[in-house]
Design an enzyme around this catalytic site. Structure first.
Site, PDB file in Angstrom:
ATOM      1  N   TYR A 243      -4.430   4.157   6.209  1.00 58.11           N
ATOM      2  CA  TYR A 243      -4.868   3.146   7.185  1.00 58.11           C
ATOM      3  C   TYR A 243      -6.210   3.541   7.801  1.00 58.11           C
ATOM      4  O   TYR A 243      -7.103   2.709   7.969  1.00 58.11           O
ATOM      5  CB  TYR A 243      -3.826   2.979   8.298  1.00 58.11           C
ATOM      6  CG  TYR A 243      -2.602   2.217   7.869  1.00 58.11           C
ATOM      7  CD1 TYR A 243      -2.544   0.829   7.958  1.00 58.11           C
ATOM      8  CD2 TYR A 243      -1.485   2.888   7.372  1.00 58.11           C
ATOM      9  CE1 TYR A 243      -1.418   0.136   7.559  1.00 58.11           C
ATOM     10  CE2 TYR A 243      -0.353   2.199   6.974  1.00 58.11           C
ATOM     11  CZ  TYR A 243      -0.326   0.826   7.070  1.00 58.11           C
ATOM     12  OH  TYR A 243       0.790   0.138   6.665  1.00 58.11           O
TER      13      TYR A 243
ATOM     14  N   LYS B 248       0.858  -1.190   0.000  1.00 63.29           N
ATOM     15  CA  LYS B 248       0.000   0.000   0.000  1.00 63.29           C
ATOM     16  C   LYS B 248       0.886   1.229   0.000  1.00 63.29           C
ATOM     17  O   LYS B 248       2.011   1.131   0.494  1.00 63.29           O
ATOM     18  CB  LYS B 248      -0.972   0.015   1.167  1.00 63.29           C
ATOM     19  CG  LYS B 248      -0.394  -0.245   2.564  1.00 63.29           C
ATOM     20  CD  LYS B 248       0.749   0.530   3.082  1.00 63.29           C
ATOM     21  CE  LYS B 248       0.584   2.019   3.246  1.00 63.29           C
ATOM     22  NZ  LYS B 248       1.872   2.656   3.756  1.00 63.29           N
TER      23      LYS B 248
HETATM   24  P1  NAD Z   1      12.280   2.168   2.241  1.00 66.80           P
HETATM   25  O1  NAD Z   1      12.799   3.510   1.876  1.00 66.80           O
HETATM   26  O2  NAD Z   1      12.731   1.584   3.522  1.00 66.80           O
HETATM   27  O3  NAD Z   1      12.596   1.108   1.090  1.00 66.80           O
HETATM   28  C1  NAD Z   1      12.388   1.417  -0.275  1.00 66.80           C
HETATM   29  C2  NAD Z   1      13.267   0.529  -1.134  1.00 66.80           C
HETATM   30  O4  NAD Z   1      13.112   0.944  -2.488  1.00 66.80           O
HETATM   31  C3  NAD Z   1      14.761   0.646  -0.794  1.00 66.80           C
HETATM   32  O5  NAD Z   1      15.319  -0.638  -0.810  1.00 66.80           O
HETATM   33  C4  NAD Z   1      15.327   1.486  -1.925  1.00 66.80           C
HETATM   34  O6  NAD Z   1      16.669   1.147  -2.245  1.00 66.80           O
HETATM   35  C5  NAD Z   1      14.408   1.113  -3.092  1.00 66.80           C
HETATM   36  N1  NAD Z   1      14.327   2.163  -4.096  1.00 66.80           N
HETATM   37  C6  NAD Z   1      14.368   1.959  -5.424  1.00 66.80           C
HETATM   38  N2  NAD Z   1      14.306   3.114  -6.083  1.00 66.80           N
HETATM   39  C7  NAD Z   1      14.259   4.101  -5.167  1.00 66.80           C
HETATM   40  C8  NAD Z   1      14.179   5.507  -5.245  1.00 66.80           C
HETATM   41  N3  NAD Z   1      14.156   6.146  -6.417  1.00 66.80           N
HETATM   42  N4  NAD Z   1      14.134   6.202  -4.103  1.00 66.80           N
HETATM   43  C9  NAD Z   1      14.131   5.578  -2.899  1.00 66.80           C
HETATM   44  N5  NAD Z   1      14.185   4.218  -2.764  1.00 66.80           N
HETATM   45  C10 NAD Z   1      14.261   3.491  -3.893  1.00 66.80           C
HETATM   46  O7  NAD Z   1      10.684   2.278   2.189  1.00 66.80           O
HETATM   47  P2  NAD Z   1       9.637   1.345   2.945  1.00 66.80           P
HETATM   48  O8  NAD Z   1       9.280   1.961   4.233  1.00 66.80           O
HETATM   49  O9  NAD Z   1      10.109  -0.057   2.944  1.00 66.80           O
HETATM   50  O10 NAD Z   1       8.360   1.517   1.983  1.00 66.80           O
HETATM   51  C11 NAD Z   1       8.244   0.817   0.750  1.00 66.80           C
HETATM   52  C12 NAD Z   1       6.772   0.656   0.406  1.00 66.80           C
HETATM   53  O11 NAD Z   1       6.148  -0.103   1.439  1.00 66.80           O
HETATM   54  C13 NAD Z   1       6.000   1.963   0.320  1.00 66.80           C
HETATM   55  O12 NAD Z   1       5.050   1.904  -0.693  1.00 66.80           O
HETATM   56  C14 NAD Z   1       5.309   2.066   1.667  1.00 66.80           C
HETATM   57  O13 NAD Z   1       4.082   2.781   1.619  1.00 66.80           O
HETATM   58  C15 NAD Z   1       5.052   0.615   1.983  1.00 66.80           C
HETATM   59  N6  NAD Z   1       5.026   0.350   3.417  1.00 66.80           N
HETATM   60  C16 NAD Z   1       4.087  -0.487   3.904  1.00 66.80           C
HETATM   61  C17 NAD Z   1       4.036  -0.744   5.248  1.00 66.80           C
HETATM   62  C18 NAD Z   1       3.036  -1.719   5.788  1.00 66.80           C
HETATM   63  O14 NAD Z   1       2.952  -1.844   7.001  1.00 66.80           O
HETATM   64  N7  NAD Z   1       2.308  -2.429   4.959  1.00 66.80           N
HETATM   65  C19 NAD Z   1       4.937  -0.140   6.126  1.00 66.80           C
HETATM   66  C20 NAD Z   1       5.918   0.680   5.603  1.00 66.80           C
HETATM   67  C21 NAD Z   1       5.944   0.917   4.231  1.00 66.80           C
END
Ligand code: NAD
Length: 374
Positions: free
Chosen positions: A227, A143
């Protein structure tokens, strides 16, 4: 009285989720579930996931999959080979099953990969979902589903065209405390619901992709407000008919050069239930919802985080106070097990692309009402 871990696990296993969003369940039942012809190698074994985007949420998912009975990690895709190698060693993924953003489409030729878990920044969800579908792989997409309604529609169409399943990773649809709240409401344990309050937000750090509009789509509604929005829909089992929103930015620092800091919105549902929600990137706002009924109330604190969910209220003429003892990554275990079961049994996920699309339409409505261009 607090429930034991076992009681919570059993609750999660119940078919309550089928009543979670009745319209979705009906849609799922109506859809054909023929098995794809080129995925026969996946029959009778654990569903293999390739994870793309090895950031924070991917770590929870990877650890969760390890604890499932029906899923395994069989591929990784990342722009950082060193990070991918390290994680591959941890999860027994062979070097030949590590991809980057350029050669990602080659997963089509990897029979160990049945599905892709898309854990990238929001604006990349559509592209990689569509590429995974074209490679013949099912998709579990984080999401928010994407950043625009048009992208959401294209993702659904691509998965349908490729005859692969698409599930949006709405953890709370598979989480026992949220499910119990839904069950109590559906069984009229608090009488007729009149109003809901919900919020979720946090104090954003500097240099996060979440404040880059191109990558995030927008501010906190996309990330955490979703959420509360989604909860109001599953708690009522209705779709809002009236929506009104406003937004503000108080801290004029670089975090909010492109996205707004605060958004609040109200919704009216066809039954007359009113909901009031808020989200922010400027303050710690623990995720919760509180539901007021004619014969009682219920509240879930920490409703949207990975552990520590607490259900309180007055329902069925009695006080409730239950702390869910489950620990992270239990939500991810339930989510992965559900999607793998759908793939293995040919059934439809309870949070399909259409569920994500509904939120995307409402998010567009929130931004429109708040006067912000998406
Ligand atoms: P994060 O920044 O920790 O991870 C993002 C990943 O994408 C990294 O590994 C990064 O290297 C990669 N990436 C590739 N291209 C990129 C760019 N141009 N800029 C930045 N990163 C890039 O993010 P996250 O918190 O893991 O979030 C990722 C997704 O998961 C989002 O869509 C977020 O909304 C979702 N999310 C969901 C939950 C949940 O509980 N379901 C919780 C947190 C995040």
């Amino acid at each position: 009285m607090p429930l034991t871990r076992r009681e919570f696990a059993r609750l999660g296993a119940l078919t309550l989720a089928a009543r979670f969003a009745p319209n979705l369940h009906a849609a799922a039942l109506a859809k054909s579930d023929g098995a794809p012809t080129d995925r026969s190698s996946s029959v009778g074994r654990k569903t293999g996931y390739a994870v793309i985007g090895l950031g924070r949420i991917a770590d929870h998912f990877l650890r969760g999959v390890l604890l499932t009975t029906n899923s395994q990690i069989t591929g990784l895709a990342s722009g950082h080979r060193d990070k991918a190698d390290r994680i591959a060693a941890q999860y027994n993924v062979p070097p030949g099953s590590i991809y980057n953003y350029g050669n990602f489409d080659e997963i089509a030729h990897n029979p160990a990969i049945d599905a892709v878990y898309v854990a990238l920044p929001n604006s990349m969800h559509a592209e990689y979902t569509i590429r995974a579908a074209k490679a013949g792989k099912h998709v579990l997409c984080e999401k928010p589903m994407c950043t625009t309604v048009a992208e959401a529609e294209a993702m659904i169409a691509a998965c349908k065209a490729a005859d692969v399943k698409l599930m949006i990773a709405y953890r709370c649809h598979y989480e026992p405390t949220n499910l119990k709240a839904v069950q109590l409401i559906r069984s009229a344990a608090i009488g007729q619901v009149q109003a809901i309050e919900s919020s979720f937000g946090f104090n954003m750090g500097p240099n996060e992709w979440r404040t880059n509009k191109k990558l995030a789509g927008g501010g906190p509604v996309y990330d955490v407000g979703i959420y509360s929005l989604n909860a109001c829909r599953y708690l009522t089992g209705e779709e809002p008919s009236v929506l009104s929103a406003c937004a503000s930015t108080i801290d004029h620092d670089p975090r909010f050069a492109e996205v707004e800091e605060n958004v609040s919105w109200t919704m009216k549902f066809p039954s007359g239930i009113l909901a009031s929600c808020a989200t922010t990137y400027g303050a710690d706002m623990p995720g919760y919802f509180r539901v007021y009924g004619s014969k009682g109330w219920l509240q879930v604190d920490n409703a949207f985080v990975y552990e520590g969910l607490r259900l309180r209220g007055f329902a069925n003429n009695a006080d409730i106070d239950e702390l869910n003892p489950a620990r992270d990554p239990s939500h991810f275990v339930a989510e992965a097990e559900h999607f793998s079961r759908c793939i293995q049994n040919g059934s439809e996920p309870k949070s399909p692309g259409e569920e994500g699309l509904r939120d995307m339409r409402l998010i567009a409505g929130i931004y429109r009402s708040a006067g912000i261009a998406v």
